[in-house]
Design a protein around this motif. Sequence first.
Motif, PDB file in Angstrom:
ATOM      1  N   TRP A  40     -30.753  13.178  66.582  1.00 39.73           N
ATOM      2  CA  TRP A  40     -31.568  13.597  67.722  1.00 39.73           C
ATOM      3  C   TRP A  40     -31.180  15.005  68.132  1.00 39.73           C
ATOM      4  CZ3 TRP A  40     -27.134  10.846  68.318  1.00 39.73           C
ATOM      5  CH2 TRP A  40     -26.278  11.183  69.357  1.00 39.73           C
ATOM      6  N   HIS A  41     -32.053  15.666  68.888  1.00 38.05           N
ATOM      7  CA  HIS A  41     -31.783  17.020  69.348  1.00 38.05           C
ATOM      8  C   HIS A  41     -32.548  17.263  70.640  1.00 38.05           C
ATOM      9  CE1 HIS A  41     -35.643  17.543  67.354  1.00 38.05           C
ATOM     10  NE2 HIS A  41     -35.095  17.276  66.192  1.00 38.05           N
ATOM     11  N   SER A  42     -32.274  18.382  71.268  1.00 34.11           N
ATOM     12  CA  SER A  42     -32.831  18.654  72.601  1.00 34.11           C
ATOM     13  C   SER A  42     -34.223  19.262  72.551  1.00 34.11           C
ATOM     14  CB  SER A  42     -31.895  19.592  73.378  1.00 34.11           C
ATOM     15  OG  SER A  42     -31.726  20.816  72.686  1.00 34.11           O
ATOM     16  N   GLU A  43     -34.684  19.668  71.357  1.00 37.13           N
ATOM     17  CA  GLU A  43     -36.028  20.222  71.242  1.00 37.13           C
ATOM     18  C   GLU A  43     -37.057  19.118  71.000  1.00 37.13           C
ATOM     19  OE1 GLU A  43     -33.354  23.414  69.182  1.00 37.13           O
ATOM     20  OE2 GLU A  43     -33.545  21.231  69.069  1.00 37.13           O
ATOM     21  N   ALA A  44     -38.318  19.423  71.283  1.00 37.53           N
ATOM     22  CA  ALA A  44     -39.432  18.570  70.867  1.00 37.53           C
ATOM     23  C   ALA A  44     -39.760  18.915  69.418  1.00 37.53           C
ATOM     24  CB  ALA A  44     -40.645  18.796  71.754  1.00 37.53           C
ATOM     25  N   GLU A  45     -40.321  17.956  68.698  1.00 40.98           N
ATOM     26  CA  GLU A  45     -40.598  18.164  67.271  1.00 40.98           C
ATOM     27  C   GLU A  45     -41.910  17.482  66.891  1.00 40.98           C
ATOM     28  OE1 GLU A  45     -38.556  17.099  62.922  1.00 40.98           O
ATOM     29  OE2 GLU A  45     -37.397  16.904  64.777  1.00 40.98           O
ATOM     30  N   ARG A  74     -40.043  13.301  70.841  1.00 39.45           N
ATOM     31  CA  ARG A  74     -39.657  13.890  72.125  1.00 39.45           C
ATOM     32  C   ARG A  74     -38.180  14.278  72.106  1.00 39.45           C
ATOM     33  NH1 ARG A  74     -43.637  11.344  76.127  1.00 39.45           N
ATOM     34  NH2 ARG A  74     -44.825   9.914  74.828  1.00 39.45           N
ATOM     35  N   PRO A  75     -37.756  15.174  72.982  1.00 40.17           N
ATOM     36  CA  PRO A  75     -36.335  15.525  73.058  1.00 40.17           C
ATOM     37  C   PRO A  75     -35.468  14.287  73.267  1.00 40.17           C
ATOM     38  CG  PRO A  75     -37.648  17.056  74.358  1.00 40.17           C
ATOM     39  CD  PRO A  75     -38.580  15.962  73.933  1.00 40.17           C
ATOM     40  N   ARG A  97     -38.607  24.201  72.265  1.00 40.71           N
ATOM     41  CA  ARG A  97     -38.007  23.701  73.498  1.00 40.71           C
ATOM     42  C   ARG A  97     -39.096  23.459  74.531  1.00 40.71           C
ATOM     43  NH1 ARG A  97     -34.054  27.976  73.434  1.00 40.71           N
ATOM     44  NH2 ARG A  97     -34.858  28.615  75.455  1.00 40.71           N
ATOM     45  N   MET A 118     -42.129  14.851  78.337  1.00 37.73           N
ATOM     46  CA  MET A 118     -40.981  15.065  77.467  1.00 37.73           C
ATOM     47  C   MET A 118     -39.866  14.067  77.750  1.00 37.73           C
ATOM     48  SD  MET A 118     -41.785  17.413  75.356  1.00 37.73           S
ATOM     49  CE  MET A 118     -43.006  18.715  75.145  1.00 37.73           C
TER      50      MET A 118
END
Length: 309
Positions: A40-45, A74-75, A97, A118
């Motif tokens: 997982w990561h803090s950006e949207a993808e 989602r983040p 982001r 988000m």
Amino acid sequence: MNISEYQNYHEAKSHTTPDFPYNTYLCSIPRDFPGVPLHWHSEAELIVIKKGRGFVSSDFLKKSVTSGDIVLIRPGQLHSIEQDAHYVMEYENIIFRPDLLISGSDDLCASQFITPFMEGRIQSETFLTPALSWYQSASECIRQIDLLSATHPEGYQLAIKGHLFQFFFLLISNRQKKETSSALQTKSLEKMKTILKYVEEHYAGHITIDDMAALTYYSKSHFMKFFKAHMGVGFIEYLNDYRLTMSERLLRSSDAPLLEIAGLCGFDNLSYFNRIFKRKYGQSPGRWRAQISLSKPAVREGAHGAVQA
């Protein structure tokens, strides 16, 4: 032997720039890498399938995807990308982001739509397929974004933001009313993130079921049932697979002796390492390294680590 070059499950790598927090990458499975493990990561993808077929999971919901499908991540959502048998899957990552779409604290669009969306408080479709009545409109947003990303005309940043706003308008305005995630489901996701993060940080050392049970405040039997129910495999099998993935990356990126690589990846017995490596990759570590060195291409940087040029 920089093992941090491999994408960790909780991605710390920044995919975007501060002045315009947006980027796109083209990737291929298995030509570029075997798959993208749960992370997982803090950006949207947005994962846009260009060719072939494979599997994408989002918060443990795993679905088959094929050319044309679009997957929203989602983040903070746990997600993975896998190969489907012998198919090659080419896909595009659009990563940004959320603050790209936020003007300030008094931004109505942000407070009523973007931020709650988000954060998962506004539900929507995750897997967008041609079966949706509004799919063509959403797909056109992606097509226009791709053209802008390829040509970079003056002011392209304005147009990219505009198409992203339109894309999320379609998601929100066409959403089916869904129940929000239960507190129990949210707790399970957070538990899994804790487990995955622990494995990421300690895989080179000695990890036992007792350790993981203590970490999650479960009994040993409950932890094992919990993990297998959510991951589909037992914890030891998962841990060994993670260690093998890391060892394969080191075989690609270093000239270290096999015994050293085995130790760096948590295997204190070389024969055992050789045996289970061959079981997963079809060849011994030594033969695998020799094969890679003979056909090593140039690499470029992608969303999920180094990928072939």
